[in-house]
Each structure stands twice: as structure tokens, then as C-alpha cells.
Design a protein around this motif. Structure first.
Motif, PDB file in Angstrom:
ATOM      1  N   ALA A 176       2.143  11.437  -7.809  1.00 56.39           N
ATOM      2  CA  ALA A 176       3.537  11.382  -6.794  1.00 56.39           C
ATOM      3  C   ALA A 176       4.650  10.822  -7.364  1.00 56.39           C
ATOM      4  CB  ALA A 176       3.323   9.639  -6.461  1.00 56.39           C
ATOM      5  N   SER A 177       5.064  11.196  -8.518  1.00 58.03           N
ATOM      6  CA  SER A 177       6.208  10.991  -9.101  1.00 58.03           C
ATOM      7  C   SER A 177       7.242  12.636  -9.847  1.00 58.03           C
ATOM      8  CB  SER A 177       6.991  10.154 -10.170  1.00 58.03           C
ATOM      9  OG  SER A 177       5.732  10.195 -10.806  1.00 58.03           O
ATOM     10  N   ASN A 178       8.124  12.281 -10.557  1.00 58.72           N
ATOM     11  CA  ASN A 178       8.400  13.770 -10.635  1.00 58.72           C
ATOM     12  C   ASN A 178       8.538  13.468 -12.238  1.00 58.72           C
ATOM     13  OD1 ASN A 178      10.366  11.680 -11.791  1.00 58.72           O
ATOM     14  ND2 ASN A 178      12.325  12.933 -12.213  1.00 58.72           N
ATOM     15  N   ILE A 179       7.582  13.182 -12.735  1.00 57.75           N
ATOM     16  CA  ILE A 179       6.871  13.697 -14.280  1.00 57.75           C
ATOM     17  C   ILE A 179       6.152  14.590 -13.965  1.00 57.75           C
ATOM     18  CG2 ILE A 179       8.177  11.735 -15.246  1.00 57.75           C
ATOM     19  CD1 ILE A 179       5.322  10.331 -14.790  1.00 57.75           C
ATOM     20  N   ILE A 192      13.164  -5.022  -1.350  1.00 56.58           N
ATOM     21  CA  ILE A 192      13.228  -3.908  -0.116  1.00 56.58           C
ATOM     22  C   ILE A 192      11.869  -3.515  -0.011  1.00 56.58           C
ATOM     23  CG2 ILE A 192      13.012  -1.668  -0.033  1.00 56.58           C
ATOM     24  CD1 ILE A 192      15.659  -0.946  -2.440  1.00 56.58           C
ATOM     25  N   ILE A 193      11.524  -3.846   1.002  1.00 53.30           N
ATOM     26  CA  ILE A 193       9.480  -4.115   1.146  1.00 53.30           C
ATOM     27  C   ILE A 193       9.513  -2.921   1.853  1.00 53.30           C
ATOM     28  CG2 ILE A 193       8.259  -5.467   3.063  1.00 53.30           C
ATOM     29  CD1 ILE A 193       9.827  -7.667   2.863  1.00 53.30           C
ATOM     30  N   VAL A 194       8.612  -2.207   1.165  1.00 55.49           N
ATOM     31  CA  VAL A 194       7.824  -0.422   1.794  1.00 55.49           C
ATOM     32  C   VAL A 194       6.361  -0.788   2.163  1.00 55.49           C
ATOM     33  CG1 VAL A 194       7.569   1.659   1.121  1.00 55.49           C
ATOM     34  CG2 VAL A 194       9.574  -0.202  -0.161  1.00 55.49           C
ATOM     35  N   GLY A 195       6.359  -1.243   3.611  1.00 61.54           N
ATOM     36  CA  GLY A 195       5.220  -0.839   4.197  1.00 61.54           C
ATOM     37  C   GLY A 195       5.242   0.539   5.371  1.00 61.54           C
ATOM     38  N   GLU A 196       3.368   0.312   5.686  1.00 60.87           N
ATOM     39  CA  GLU A 196       3.486   2.147   5.716  1.00 60.87           C
ATOM     40  C   GLU A 196       3.998   2.386   6.775  1.00 60.87           C
ATOM     41  OE1 GLU A 196      -1.101   3.071   4.143  1.00 60.87           O
ATOM     42  OE2 GLU A 196      -0.466   0.959   5.177  1.00 60.87           O
ATOM     43  N   ASP A 197       3.860   1.682   8.033  1.00 61.53           N
ATOM     44  CA  ASP A 197       4.464   1.537   9.515  1.00 61.53           C
ATOM     45  C   ASP A 197       6.209   2.118   9.131  1.00 61.53           C
ATOM     46  OD1 ASP A 197       2.050   0.875  10.487  1.00 61.53           O
ATOM     47  OD2 ASP A 197       3.166  -1.236  11.154  1.00 61.53           O
ATOM     48  N   GLU A 198       6.856   1.630   8.327  1.00 59.76           N
ATOM     49  CA  GLU A 198       7.870   1.709   8.280  1.00 59.76           C
ATOM     50  C   GLU A 198       7.909   3.232   7.934  1.00 59.76           C
ATOM     51  OE1 GLU A 198       6.842  -1.145   7.151  1.00 59.76           O
ATOM     52  OE2 GLU A 198       7.803  -2.909   8.103  1.00 59.76           O
ATOM     53  N   VAL A 199       7.569   3.062   6.432  1.00 55.35           N
ATOM     54  CA  VAL A 199       7.687   4.065   6.139  1.00 55.35           C
ATOM     55  C   VAL A 199       7.763   5.490   6.416  1.00 55.35           C
ATOM     56  CG1 VAL A 199       7.006   6.291   4.276  1.00 55.35           C
ATOM     57  CG2 VAL A 199       7.022   3.779   4.210  1.00 55.35           C
ATOM     58  N   MET A 259       0.316   1.778 -12.730  1.00 58.21           N
ATOM     59  CA  MET A 259       2.051   1.546 -12.899  1.00 58.21           C
ATOM     60  C   MET A 259       2.239   1.949 -13.668  1.00 58.21           C
ATOM     61  SD  MET A 259       3.536  -0.215  -9.276  1.00 58.21           S
ATOM     62  CE  MET A 259       3.397   0.762  -7.442  1.00 58.21           C
ATOM     63  N   ALA A 260       2.052   0.608 -13.984  1.00 57.61           N
ATOM     64  CA  ALA A 260       2.970   0.165 -15.623  1.00 57.61           C
ATOM     65  C   ALA A 260       3.342   1.765 -16.346  1.00 57.61           C
ATOM     66  CB  ALA A 260       2.712  -0.578 -16.292  1.00 57.61           C
ATOM     67  N   GLU A 261       2.505   2.357 -16.646  1.00 57.23           N
ATOM     68  CA  GLU A 261       2.235   4.034 -17.751  1.00 57.23           C
ATOM     69  C   GLU A 261       3.289   4.604 -17.468  1.00 57.23           C
ATOM     70  OE1 GLU A 261      -0.567   1.981 -16.916  1.00 57.23           O
ATOM     71  OE2 GLU A 261      -1.455   1.994 -18.746  1.00 57.23           O
ATOM     72  N   ALA A 262       3.049   4.714 -15.514  1.00 59.23           N
ATOM     73  CA  ALA A 262       3.692   5.980 -14.985  1.00 59.23           C
ATOM     74  C   ALA A 262       5.358   5.305 -15.231  1.00 59.23           C
ATOM     75  CB  ALA A 262       3.252   5.279 -13.772  1.00 59.23           C
ATOM     76  N   GLU A 263       5.430   3.732 -14.788  1.00 57.78           N
ATOM     77  CA  GLU A 263       7.073   3.143 -15.186  1.00 57.78           C
ATOM     78  C   GLU A 263       7.456   3.497 -16.365  1.00 57.78           C
ATOM     79  OE1 GLU A 263       7.693  -1.033 -15.277  1.00 57.78           O
ATOM     80  OE2 GLU A 263       9.075   0.222 -13.484  1.00 57.78           O
ATOM     81  N   ASP A 286       1.035  -0.967  -0.120  1.00 61.11           N
ATOM     82  CA  ASP A 286       0.229   0.194   0.401  1.00 61.11           C
ATOM     83  C   ASP A 286       0.849   1.375  -0.728  1.00 61.11           C
ATOM     84  OD1 ASP A 286      -2.296  -1.022  -0.304  1.00 61.11           O
ATOM     85  OD2 ASP A 286      -2.604  -1.103   1.690  1.00 61.11           O
ATOM     86  N   THR A 287       1.909   1.368  -0.694  1.00 56.00           N
ATOM     87  CA  THR A 287       2.692   2.821  -0.984  1.00 56.00           C
ATOM     88  C   THR A 287       3.336   2.231  -2.073  1.00 56.00           C
ATOM     89  OG1 THR A 287       4.800   0.785  -0.028  1.00 56.00           O
ATOM     90  CG2 THR A 287       3.839   1.844   1.746  1.00 56.00           C
ATOM     91  N   ASP A 288       2.319   2.301  -3.498  1.00 59.53           N
ATOM     92  CA  ASP A 288       3.081   2.315  -4.744  1.00 59.53           C
ATOM     93  C   ASP A 288       3.760   3.658  -5.543  1.00 59.53           C
ATOM     94  OD1 ASP A 288       1.399  -0.181  -4.498  1.00 59.53           O
ATOM     95  OD2 ASP A 288      -0.465   0.350  -5.528  1.00 59.53           O
ATOM     96  N   SER A 289       2.725   4.621  -5.094  1.00 60.40           N
ATOM     97  CA  SER A 289       3.278   6.132  -5.414  1.00 60.40           C
ATOM     98  C   SER A 289       5.075   5.789  -4.617  1.00 60.40           C
ATOM     99  CB  SER A 289       2.606   6.906  -5.186  1.00 60.40           C
ATOM    100  OG  SER A 289       2.469   7.230  -4.019  1.00 60.40           O
ATOM    101  N   LEU A 290       5.199   6.124  -3.822  1.00 63.89           N
ATOM    102  CA  LEU A 290       6.368   6.595  -2.933  1.00 63.89           C
ATOM    103  C   LEU A 290       7.335   4.969  -3.974  1.00 63.89           C
ATOM    104  CD1 LEU A 290       8.348   7.381  -1.193  1.00 63.89           C
ATOM    105  CD2 LEU A 290       7.933   5.815   0.742  1.00 63.89           C
TER     106      LEU A 290
END
Lengths: 354, 354
Positions: free
Chosen positions: B181-184, A319-326, B62-66, A275-279
Motif C-alpha cells: 500500500a505504500s511507495n516502497i 487527522i482522523i482518517v475514517g472510511e466514510d470520509e475517505v 505498521m511499525a516495520e513499514a514505517e 480501519d484505514t491503516d495503509s492510507l
């Protein structure tokens, strides 16, 4: 009206011929699709891929040696043991001429000799007979070309029967000088019958085979073609040129035979967003900008599934990007080899992979 | 019987369709020649080169964004300022449908709208008229698509007229989420008329233009084509797929316009043998094996000529391999920038360039 190219050499020669201002010497490689018009069967597709390297503008046989050394290095990287057969077309033509075989027959005699490995001595002899060579000429020819290589060269050097042989010997000796001085000596063999079929070659010809002979086709072949560019310009001039081609299909076959599987993972790092897609996408961008090949889970699969995937792909770090850690400015990094997990500061991500 | 491929997407879709065991998601790039059947003129060759990147197996935007982030990075490397127009084909279809334009006309209406930049509002209107649209429908259509982008989205969000628009908005919002959310974000523009002609697109479409507008053609374009692979399999299934293409010719033109000349020398080191050919060839091999791009003088040119050549090529270092130095186990290295010459031990050659 439309034709399909059958090699990369002729179009390349045209480019050189049509651009007289290209700085010489000019070196280039090209990988591209070419097409064959001849019969098609398993392993011989209508469309296949060639990888060529050419050097234009160098008369010295150093150019040939450079291509051979490069080929050795490439096959070493591919973990394929090879040897290089080489010869000189002037020498071969000179030998045929010295026997008294007429000039019109030269081309077809060379084509037959080129098959020596494939159809054997008797096969070549009967082919030559059917082409109208006298028995006397055939046995003269074989008495020369079947000599031990060193003995043949010695004899020709002591008493070169014609100018072509003199020239061919000079070129061959120059090539041997470079071959002996470089680290390809042990894999190179002088082969006085090698012709490489194609008529375009004017001097050196060489062909590369698997050392264990498990595939009889050559993996690479090349040579000097000093007249092709002049032929395009229709000015009869000579433009020194040497090239080598790598047959991607037969190399692929050789690697398959050896059962060489290279599990080079496509990525070094796999990012799993929880649940941290954009980050996570931003982290991927950051790592990629540092030249670290990074992939990212995009299908919102469960953590377990994603880890399984990374494991199967052989990706070393996750890399696991979890909400809590973030929230605490951290991400978890898992080393997929030892399973060890560690938390690091988001700001120090790049440093971790340096 | 023989056809020439007109893009890289269809053959790629076939590969995916025919290889059901390919691990998903699957990402690939391909650079290759394609051919056009349409009219040919300066700048529009029969044969040209496309560079495609595709992602199959990801439903998320996300694929498009990538791909968009990747494109931004690539154009940054090329020093070209660009912007990205994006839209969603479901949204555009939904708008056309909501006006009451018949389904048969949808495709041709989209083709006309796609020309808005090129032929202007009046041009598109008269085209639509000639295609049989009523004046009422034309003005309804324009009253929607000419709205300020934010206003249009607001209106559609508040009261989506049909399911297509609902779906299109959902996808568009997802894409905007990643873009913001990204730099574009700063280089992306929602463009409600963008359609990218081709009928293969099923969702997101985007196109990349030079920021200064000095070339009106797009440099890149892409989008989501979820139905192509299913069409090959003839099973009507949807296989999520997104792709981008880079037009090498127009990018080359843009670089020429900007007069960007990149004098990246082909080599870092130029070796000049002074009667030390074979040793020099060995040194070249040694350096190349260390990953140091190395060229070597092969035509026995005089030292002055060779130095001139290296200078013109912008090669930063020259190694002069003279007999006297070699006897003492040394070579001379000349820094071509400051002209400084130094002698170093042959054994320490690699270290010097690390």
C-alpha cells in the motif's frame, strides 16, 4: 590495552595533527561520551556527555569572543542566566613569576589559586603554605591578585614586570576589545585568579557560571590551547586553537533546578486511522516529506483513547482518517487547542499545514 | 570490570526495561560509537558508529513499514539506490522445524542459510552437511527455500505445516499489506532465507542493500525483537519492539564509490573585515541570530586571499566591511556566483538574506 577517552580535546588535537591538509581555520562541534577515572558519586558519573566547540587556526582573540557570544546565545535559548569569568594564563603565570616563586611551584600555586571561590582566601593561603611558599611570597601574591580588577590591570599596564605579563596583557586587551564591542560585555568579568586547572591552556581561559549562583560548578569552560597539537606532532610548533565545552549533566541539573519543563511535542500532527491503516501510513509519509513532524496511531486504539493520547502529548493537530470520509476524498482535522473540527480534501492536506 | 558496548539495542532495551513509566509507543533514534570484539581489518574498525531507530510498544507491522519507508527516504536523500530484503524469522524457523531438523540445530542452520548470498548453494549445503544434517533433510530444506517466492508462499498458505509457519505467514502478510500500500513496494523483496544472524529477532527481519550490488555488505538491517526487554526484566514478557540500524561506515564507503561529493558550504555568508573587526563580529552575530549560517575572516588576511577562500569554500555571499562604507552606514555584498557587487544599508542586512 584499551583506554576510555577522558575528554574530546585530545582526540580532536590528534585528528588535526594527523591531517595536515585540513583547511584552516577549522571549526567543529562534537557531542560525545567521555569517562572519568576519578571518584564517582551522585552527579559525578563514570560516564558523561560533553559538548565541545573548537576553532583551530585563528590567532586573533576574535575566536574566543566568537565562542563566548555563541555560549551566551545558547544559554539564552536555554533560559539560563549566566556570567562569564575570563582570564589569561600568561598573565597569571607572569604574576607568579614576578613575585619570585620558583618555576617548579607555578603549576601547583595555580591549582591552589583556582580554588579561591571554593575554599576562600584563608584556605588558599594555608594550602600555599603547606606547599612550601614563604609567608612573604604568599602575602605579595595576595596583595596583587586581591586588588580591584581595574586597578590591577592599570598597575600591570603601567609597569609590566616581565615579558609574560606583557604578552598576557596584550592578549587580554585584545579579548576585552572584542568583548566590549559585542553584546556580551554585561555578562563578562575579568577574574585574575581563574586558571581552569588543566595545564593545557596557554592564553585565554574562561568559565561560565549560573548568575544566581544556585549551582557553584561551572556550566561551561574553555580557553586557548596553542601547544596541544604541536605536542602530538612532537615538533614543538604552535597551532592556535580555542575551545569551549558544555557540561550536559550540570546544564540538565540547572534546568531541573529552575523547573523548566519544555513541552515541545514530538509531533505537530497525529494521524488516527479508523480501519484505514495503509492510507494513513501514506498520509504520514506525505506530511513527513513536507517536513511536518507526524506521528501515527499504530495500535488500533479507540478514537477516544487516541485523542486523549494526542492531547496529553501536546500535539496540536489530529487527522482522523475514517472510511466514510475517505470515500468522499476527505479527512477530518481536529485542532486540539480549541477542539474545532474541519473536513478537508485529501489532496489539500499539505496546504493545510503550511 | 569495564566493557565496551557492542551495539545500541541492548542498552536501549535496558533503558526501556528499567523505566516502566515511559509512555508507549516510544520512538527514538540514537547515533553512537560501538565496538567490536571480533577481528579487525581495513574497513572493519574496532570502533565504529551506528545510527539506530527503534519503536517500542507497537505490535502492528505498521511499525516495520514505517522504518522501511523512513529508510527509503533517507537513502533517497543520500542519492543511493537500494533495495530491501525482508523475511520473517517465525516462518524460517517453522520451515526448518517442518522438515524435522532438531531444535538444537535450528540456530546453526539459520546461520548457514544466512550465508546463501555469500557462499552460494553448494557452500551452504556442505556447511550443513558438516554440521550433521542428513542429505535427505538438506535436500528437503533446499527444495522449499529455493522455490520461487510466490510459489513458496502459496504452498505454505494452502497448507501451513505448523503453528510457527501460520504465525509467521500472518505477520508477513500484514507486512506485505503495508509494503504494497505504500511507495516502497518496488524496492522490497521477500527473501525466505534472510535471517540476519543475530538471535534476538523474533519476527520480521530486513536488510538493505545497494541496488547495483557494488558493495555486497548490507547498508542497513533491522527487525522485530519482542523478547529482549522481557529478558532484561527476567519476567519472560514480550515487549513489542522494532529497530533499524544504519552502518555509517559502509554508507560512507558507498558514497565514496559513487564519488558523490556534496559541496554543501558550511556557511551562506562570509564576512571580511577590513580593519572593522568588532563591528564585523557583531554583524556575524546578527546574521546568525536570524538563522543565517555565517563565517567570518579572523586572520586579517588580505581581501584577495579572503575572497579566494570564500570562493573555494563555495560560500555564496561575501560581505566586505570596509571603514569607508561603514562610515556611510553601508557594507558591500558580493554575490560569489556572478561576481556582482552591491552596497546596502547596514540596517537592512538581515532583509537582504531573507
Amino acid at each position: 590495552e584499551i583506554g576510555l577517552r577522558y575528554d574530546l580535546t585530545v582526540p580532536f588535537a590528534r585528528v588535526i595533527g594527523m591531517n595536515p591538509n585540513i583547511k584552516m581555520p577549522f571549526k567543529r562541534y562534537e557531542i560525545g561520551k567521555v569517562f572519568r577515572n576519578g571518584p564517582v558519586k551522585t552527579g559525578r558519573s563514570r560516564e558523561f556527555i560533553q559538548c565541545d566547540v573548537d576553532i583551530v587556526g585563528v590567532k586573533s582573540m576574535m575566536a574566543e569572543a566568537e565562542l563566548m557570544i555563541m555560549a551566551k546565545d545558547i544559554y539564552k535559548m536555554l533560559e539560563l542566566d549566566i556570567f562569564i569569568s575570563f582570564n589569561n594564563r600568561k598573565l597569571l603565570s607572569g604574576i607568579i613569576k614576578s613575585i619570585g616563586i620558583s618555576e617548579e611551584l607555578e603549576g601547583t600555586v595555580i591549582l591552589s589559586l583556582d580554588k579561591l571561590e571554593k575554599i576562600g582566601e584563608e584556605g588558599v593561603k594555608s594550602e600555599l603554605e603547606s606547599k612550601g611558599l614563604t609567608n612573604e611570597n604568599i602575602s605579595k601574591l595576595f596583595s596583587i591578585i586581591m586588588m580591584k580588577e581595574e586597578k590591577l590591570l592599570e598597575r600591570l599596564r603601567n609597569n609590566p614586570p616581565n615579558e609574560l605579563i606583557r604578552q598576557g596583557l596584550k592578549e587580554l586587551d585584545e579579548l576585552i576589545y572584542y568583548v566590549e564591542a559585542s553584546n556580551i560585555k554585561d555578562i563578562c568579568r575579568f577574574s585574575p585568579c581563574l586558571a581552569r586547572g588543566l595545564e593545557i591552556y596557554t592564553g585565554t581561559v574562561f568559565e561560565i557560571f549560573l548568575a544566581d549562583g544556585s549551582i557553584s560548578s561551572s556550566l561551561s569552560g574553555g580557553g586557548r590551547y596553542d601547544k596541544i597539537i604541536g605536542a602530538f606532532l612532537n615538533n614543538g610548533g604552535e597551532y592556535p586553537a580555542v575551545g569551549i565545552t558544555f557540561g550536559l549533566d550540570v546544564i540538565h541539573l540547572a534546568l531541573e533546578h529552575k523547573n523548566i519543563e519544555r513541552n515541545m511535542p514530538a509531533a505537530q500532527v497525529y494521524i488516527i486511522p479508523l480501519d484505514t491503516d495503509s492510507l494513513s501510513l501514506n498520509l504520514a509519509t506525505r506530511l513527513r516529506r513536507q517536513g511536518i513532524p507526524t506521528d501515527i496511531e499504530m495500535n488500533k486504539r479507540k478514537l477516544r483513547k487516541s485523542l486523549e493520547y494526542a492531547g496529553k502529548q501536546g500535539i496540536p493537530f489530529v487527522i482522523i482518517v475514517g472510511e466514510d470520509e475517505v470515500k468522499r476524498g476527505k479527512v477530518r482535522i481536529k485542532n486540539m487547542k480549541d477542539g474545532f473540527e474541519t473536513e478537508i480534501d485529501l489532496s489539500k492536506l499539505e496546504l493545510f499545514f503550511k
